[in-house]
Design a protein around this motif. Structure first.
Motif, short mmCIF file in Angstrom:
data_model
loop_
_atom_site.label_atom_id
_atom_site.label_comp_id
_atom_site.label_asym_id
_atom_site.label_seq_id
_atom_site.Cartn_x
_atom_site.Cartn_y
_atom_site.Cartn_z
N VAL A 278 41.74 37.89 37.23
CA VAL A 278 41.75 36.61 37.43
C VAL A 278 40.29 36.10 37.64
O VAL A 278 39.48 36.96 37.96
N PRO A 279 39.89 34.76 37.46
CA PRO A 279 38.66 34.30 37.68
C PRO A 279 38.39 34.24 39.16
O PRO A 279 39.12 33.45 40.05
N VAL A 280 37.35 34.70 39.58
CA VAL A 280 36.97 34.42 41.05
C VAL A 280 35.52 34.21 41.27
O VAL A 280 34.76 34.29 40.31
N ILE A 281 35.16 33.83 42.43
CA ILE A 281 33.81 33.36 42.70
C ILE A 281 33.18 34.77 43.48
O ILE A 281 33.71 35.17 44.39
N LEU A 282 32.28 35.40 43.05
CA LEU A 282 31.33 36.34 43.51
C LEU A 282 30.18 35.80 44.38
O LEU A 282 29.37 35.21 43.92
N GLY A 283 29.86 36.31 45.62
CA GLY A 283 28.74 35.97 46.39
C GLY A 283 28.67 37.21 47.41
O GLY A 283 29.23 38.29 47.28
N LYS A 284 27.90 36.92 48.67
CA LYS A 284 27.42 37.94 49.49
C LYS A 284 28.56 38.66 50.14
O LYS A 284 28.35 39.76 50.64
N ASP A 285 29.77 37.93 50.25
CA ASP A 285 31.05 38.42 50.85
C ASP A 285 31.83 39.17 49.90
O ASP A 285 33.18 39.28 50.28
N GLY A 286 31.33 39.44 48.82
CA GLY A 286 32.19 40.04 47.58
C GLY A 286 33.07 38.98 46.89
O GLY A 286 32.58 37.86 46.57
N MET A 287 34.42 38.91 46.70
CA MET A 287 35.40 37.84 46.13
C MET A 287 35.29 36.73 47.43
O MET A 287 36.02 37.10 48.26
N GLU A 288 34.81 35.76 46.97
CA GLU A 288 34.69 34.44 48.01
C GLU A 288 35.81 33.65 47.67
O GLU A 288 36.35 32.73 48.65
N LYS A 289 36.19 33.54 46.49
CA LYS A 289 37.54 32.60 46.33
C LYS A 289 38.24 33.23 44.88
O LYS A 289 37.32 33.29 43.89
N ILE A 290 39.34 32.80 44.90
CA ILE A 290 40.31 32.98 43.58
C ILE A 290 40.45 31.52 43.04
O ILE A 290 40.76 30.87 43.61
N VAL A 291 40.03 31.64 41.73
CA VAL A 291 40.18 30.22 40.98
C VAL A 291 41.44 30.34 40.26
O VAL A 291 41.76 31.15 39.33
N GLU A 292 42.49 29.61 40.37
CA GLU A 292 43.72 29.50 39.80
C GLU A 292 43.64 28.55 38.43
O GLU A 292 43.40 27.38 38.74
N LEU A 293 43.78 29.24 37.44
CA LEU A 293 44.01 28.53 36.07
C LEU A 293 45.38 27.88 35.93
O LEU A 293 46.47 28.52 36.54
N LYS A 294 45.63 26.81 35.43
CA LYS A 294 46.99 26.24 35.08
C LYS A 294 47.61 26.99 33.49
O LYS A 294 47.24 26.14 32.55
N LEU A 295 47.84 28.00 33.88
CA LEU A 295 48.52 28.51 32.56
C LEU A 295 49.64 27.95 32.08
O LEU A 295 50.71 27.59 32.93
#
Length: 322
Positions: A278-295
């Motif tokens: 799934v799309p995520v935001i990557l930063g210094k803490d690794g996976m910092e947020k999961i982006v939920e798409l409206k499938l």
């Protein structure tokens, strides 16, 4: 930033080589069970440092099976990239590798966590979604620190095939002109290239390509890895290595980039207790947020089928680890 890459084969050596050239790591440790192999690859990479103008130190380490101290030089790594295991051969699916690779990945992760308990783990070994799930469950690390690579690679292949289709349709396009994303499992049959949100220079690709052309792009993307395996006689390495290096870079530089990656879902997309792309935001803490798409519609149904395929492979883990 200290990064350990486990497995000095084609993919692992490419990860190390790309990371060295980007010059944001102080040290890259390249680990392999074959005596002298990682050391030789590291020496070869270091002999390009003056030619390519980088200051990263690449060090090769032999860690033979049963050597409890083999991973000691990797201690304190910020990121560990796991490429270990048998690559695909022509005609093989990724899922067929579970019997061999599950034990290898478990052993590697156990040793790496022992010396780098605070590291973020990036998993490339196949079947990738299940090996990511195994790493998370076995290591008991928080889910933000265990990330699988498949979506980045599949999306790169998707953009390549879209560019070729656009070129065939009479438009001058390269993969850098394309935005496109693949979600779901890293699986030849059930990965989900999202044609609905793919764009060419900001314009939906549906404005340029027919449904038939887009269906062909999707089909080529799904078997992109198998196509290369058939041509090369083994799994690809340049794109997988570069995709993993891009993930490491996003973490190292705390870039907060949105990337499609395999992560553990705990209610997101209506799913729990599995790892899938799934799309995520990557930063210094690794996976910092999961982006939920409206499938919606067909893409939603295909994502659900991809999730079920990942669950089916996960169900084989207990048997594979016996």
């Amino acid at each position: 930033m200290k990064v350990t890459v486990v497995g000095a084969g084609n993919v692992g050596a490419t990860v190390a080589n790309v990371l060295a050239g980007k010059n944001f790591c102080s040290e890259v440790m390249l680990v392999d069970i074959k005596k002298g192999y990682a050391e030789g690859k590291a020496m070869d990479i270091m002999q390009t440092s003056h030619l390519l103008n980088f200051d990263t130190t690449v060090i090769g380490v032999t860690a033979e099976i049963g050597d409890e101290n083999g991973y000691a030089p990797t201690a304190g790594s910020d990121v560990v990239v796991v490429t270990s295991g048998m690559p695909r051969k022509p005609g093989m699916t990724r899922e067929e590798l579970i019997g061999v690779n599950a034990k290898i990945v478990k052993g590697v992760v156990d040793q790496a966590v022992k010396y780098s308990p605070n590291a973020i783990f990036i998993i490339i070994s196949n079947p990738m979604d299940t090996m990511t799930f195994l790493t998370l469950k076995d290591s008991k690390l928080p889910r933000n620190r265990v990330i699988g690579q498949g979506g980045m690679l599949d999306s790169s292949r998707f953009r390549y095939f879209l560019s070729k289709a656009l070129e065939k349709a009479g438009y001058k396009a390269t993969p850098t002109d394309i935005d496109g994303m693949v979600i779901g499992g890293h699986n030849d049959k059930t990965m989900v290239p999202l044609t609905s949100i793919a764009t060419y220079r900001g314009i939906p690709v549906t404005e340029f390509l027919s449904k038939e052309a887009l269906d062909d792009v999707v089909a080529q993307t799904k078997v992109g890895g198998a196509t290369l395996t058939g041509l090369l006689g083994t799994s690809a390495w340049y794109a997988p290595g570069a995709a993993a290096a891009a993930m490491v870079e996003a973490i190292a530089l705390d870039s907060k980039k949105l990337m499609p990656c395999c992560v553990y879902l705990d209610g997101e997309y209506g799913e729990k207790d599995l790892c899938v792309g799934v799309p995520v935001i990557l930063g210094k803490d690794g996976m910092e947020k999961i982006v939920e798409l409206k499938l919606e519609g067909d893409e939603k149904a295909k994502f659900e089928a991809s999730v079920q395929a990942a669950r089916d492979t996960n169900a084989k883990l207990d048997e594979a680890l016996k």
